[in-house]
Design a protein around this motif. Structure first.
Motif, PDB file in Angstrom:
ATOM      1  N   CYS A  88       0.892  -1.263  -0.028  1.00  0.00           N
ATOM      2  CA  CYS A  88      -0.054  -0.203   0.202  1.00  0.00           C
ATOM      3  C   CYS A  88       0.806   1.422  -0.040  1.00  0.00           C
ATOM      4  O   CYS A  88       1.667   1.372   0.652  1.00  0.00           O
ATOM      5  N   ASN A  89       0.428   2.158  -0.796  1.00  0.00           N
ATOM      6  CA  ASN A  89       1.284   3.428  -1.035  1.00  0.00           C
ATOM      7  C   ASN A  89       1.054   4.216   0.108  1.00  0.00           C
ATOM      8  O   ASN A  89       1.989   4.998   0.756  1.00  0.00           O
ATOM      9  N   SER A  90      -0.009   4.257   0.776  1.00  0.00           N
ATOM     10  CA  SER A  90      -0.216   5.046   2.207  1.00  0.00           C
ATOM     11  C   SER A  90       0.737   4.521   3.525  1.00  0.00           C
ATOM     12  O   SER A  90       1.289   5.185   4.026  1.00  0.00           O
ATOM     13  N   GLY A  91       0.851   3.056   3.030  1.00  0.00           N
ATOM     14  CA  GLY A  91       1.606   2.409   4.352  1.00  0.00           C
ATOM     15  C   GLY A  91       3.320   2.726   4.123  1.00  0.00           C
ATOM     16  O   GLY A  91       3.848   2.783   5.013  1.00  0.00           O
ATOM     17  N   LYS A  92       3.615   3.011   2.996  1.00  0.00           N
ATOM     18  CA  LYS A  92       5.002   3.031   2.276  1.00  0.00           C
ATOM     19  C   LYS A  92       5.492   4.427   2.996  1.00  0.00           C
ATOM     20  O   LYS A  92       6.723   4.675   3.190  1.00  0.00           O
ATOM     21  N   ARG A  93       4.593   5.396   3.119  1.00  0.00           N
ATOM     22  CA  ARG A  93       4.670   6.698   3.525  1.00  0.00           C
ATOM     23  C   ARG A  93       4.955   6.967   5.184  1.00  0.00           C
ATOM     24  O   ARG A  93       5.454   7.898   5.238  1.00  0.00           O
ATOM     25  N   MET A  94       4.617   6.264   5.888  1.00  0.00           N
ATOM     26  CA  MET A  94       4.416   6.400   7.167  1.00  0.00           C
ATOM     27  C   MET A  94       5.977   6.433   7.518  1.00  0.00           C
ATOM     28  O   MET A  94       6.870   5.684   7.059  1.00  0.00           O
ATOM     29  N   LYS A  95       6.132   7.098   8.908  1.00  0.00           N
ATOM     30  CA  LYS A  95       7.335   6.784   9.627  1.00  0.00           C
ATOM     31  C   LYS A  95       7.604   5.669   9.985  1.00  0.00           C
ATOM     32  O   LYS A  95       6.947   4.929  10.808  1.00  0.00           O
ATOM     33  N   MET A  96       8.820   5.123  10.211  1.00  0.00           N
ATOM     34  CA  MET A  96       9.234   3.932  10.724  1.00  0.00           C
ATOM     35  C   MET A  96       8.935   3.633  11.965  1.00  0.00           C
ATOM     36  O   MET A  96       8.568   2.496  12.392  1.00  0.00           O
ATOM     37  N   GLU A  97       8.883   4.850  13.057  1.00  0.00           N
ATOM     38  CA  GLU A  97       8.586   4.467  14.426  1.00  0.00           C
ATOM     39  C   GLU A  97       7.154   4.234  14.605  1.00  0.00           C
ATOM     40  O   GLU A  97       6.733   3.778  15.697  1.00  0.00           O
ATOM     41  N   ASN A  98       6.207   4.618  13.693  1.00  0.00           N
ATOM     42  CA  ASN A  98       5.095   4.178  13.670  1.00  0.00           C
ATOM     43  C   ASN A  98       4.525   2.966  13.138  1.00  0.00           C
ATOM     44  O   ASN A  98       3.301   2.697  13.332  1.00  0.00           O
ATOM     45  N   ARG A  99       5.528   2.269  12.130  1.00  0.00           N
ATOM     46  CA  ARG A  99       4.998   1.049  11.556  1.00  0.00           C
ATOM     47  C   ARG A  99       4.928  -0.210  12.511  1.00  0.00           C
ATOM     48  O   ARG A  99       5.905  -0.202  13.346  1.00  0.00           O
ATOM     49  N   VAL A 100       4.039  -0.857  12.317  1.00  0.00           N
ATOM     50  CA  VAL A 100       3.863  -2.136  12.840  1.00  0.00           C
ATOM     51  C   VAL A 100       3.592  -3.356  11.981  1.00  0.00           C
ATOM     52  O   VAL A 100       3.296  -2.942  10.960  1.00  0.00           O
ATOM     53  N   PHE A 101       3.781  -4.579  12.256  1.00  0.00           N
ATOM     54  CA  PHE A 101       3.593  -5.805  11.343  1.00  0.00           C
ATOM     55  C   PHE A 101       2.652  -6.621  12.002  1.00  0.00           C
ATOM     56  O   PHE A 101       2.797  -6.848  13.089  1.00  0.00           O
ATOM     57  N   PHE A 102       1.849  -7.467  11.460  1.00  0.00           N
ATOM     58  CA  PHE A 102       0.897  -8.206  11.587  1.00  0.00           C
ATOM     59  C   PHE A 102       1.102  -9.767  10.598  1.00  0.00           C
ATOM     60  O   PHE A 102       1.292  -9.579   9.639  1.00  0.00           O
ATOM     61  N   ARG A 103       0.703 -10.846  11.380  1.00  0.00           N
ATOM     62  CA  ARG A 103       0.859 -12.072  10.768  1.00  0.00           C
ATOM     63  C   ARG A 103      -0.506 -11.890   9.737  1.00  0.00           C
ATOM     64  O   ARG A 103      -0.403 -12.570   8.913  1.00  0.00           O
ATOM     65  N   ASP A 104      -1.757 -11.784  10.178  1.00  0.00           N
ATOM     66  CA  ASP A 104      -2.836 -11.683   9.544  1.00  0.00           C
ATOM     67  C   ASP A 104      -3.849 -10.803   9.953  1.00  0.00           C
ATOM     68  O   ASP A 104      -3.603 -10.112  10.862  1.00  0.00           O
TER      69      ASP A 104
END
Length: 90
Positions: A43-59
């Motif tokens: 997602c382009n929106s997700g690619k623009r966010m700051k690294m410190e705000n990014r989290v990841f999920f399995r599903d």
């Protein structure tokens, strides 16, 4: 949920660990921690966010159980269903 900043000290280490987690199936979705939104890794929106705000999920289930909602850009159908369910609860 995995926070991006906890995956290594350097950009290279974090990038490598993210790739390994994607290949192994530990990560399939990304999210924005302050906004409580999750979506596809592409997602382009997700690619623009700051690294410190990014989290990841399995599903999706993991993201939903953590209180996140689907992205309205890359997950339109899931977002519509989430919004319908939310409006019915109000």
């Amino acid at each position: 949920m995995i926070r991006h900043i906890t995956l290594g000290r350097t950009d290279w280490q974090r990038s490598r660990r993210i790739q390994e987690a994607i290949v192994s199936g530990q990560i399939s979705l990304g999210g924005n921690r302050p906004l409580k939104i999750y979506g596809l890794l592409s997602c382009n929106s997700g690619k623009r966010m700051k690294m410190e705000n990014r989290v990841f999920f399995r599903d999706q289930q993991e993201a939903l159980s953590a209180g996140y909602r689907p992205c309205g850009h890359c997950m339109r159908d899931a977002y519509r269903l989430w919004k319908q369910g939310r409006c019915e609860d109000d």
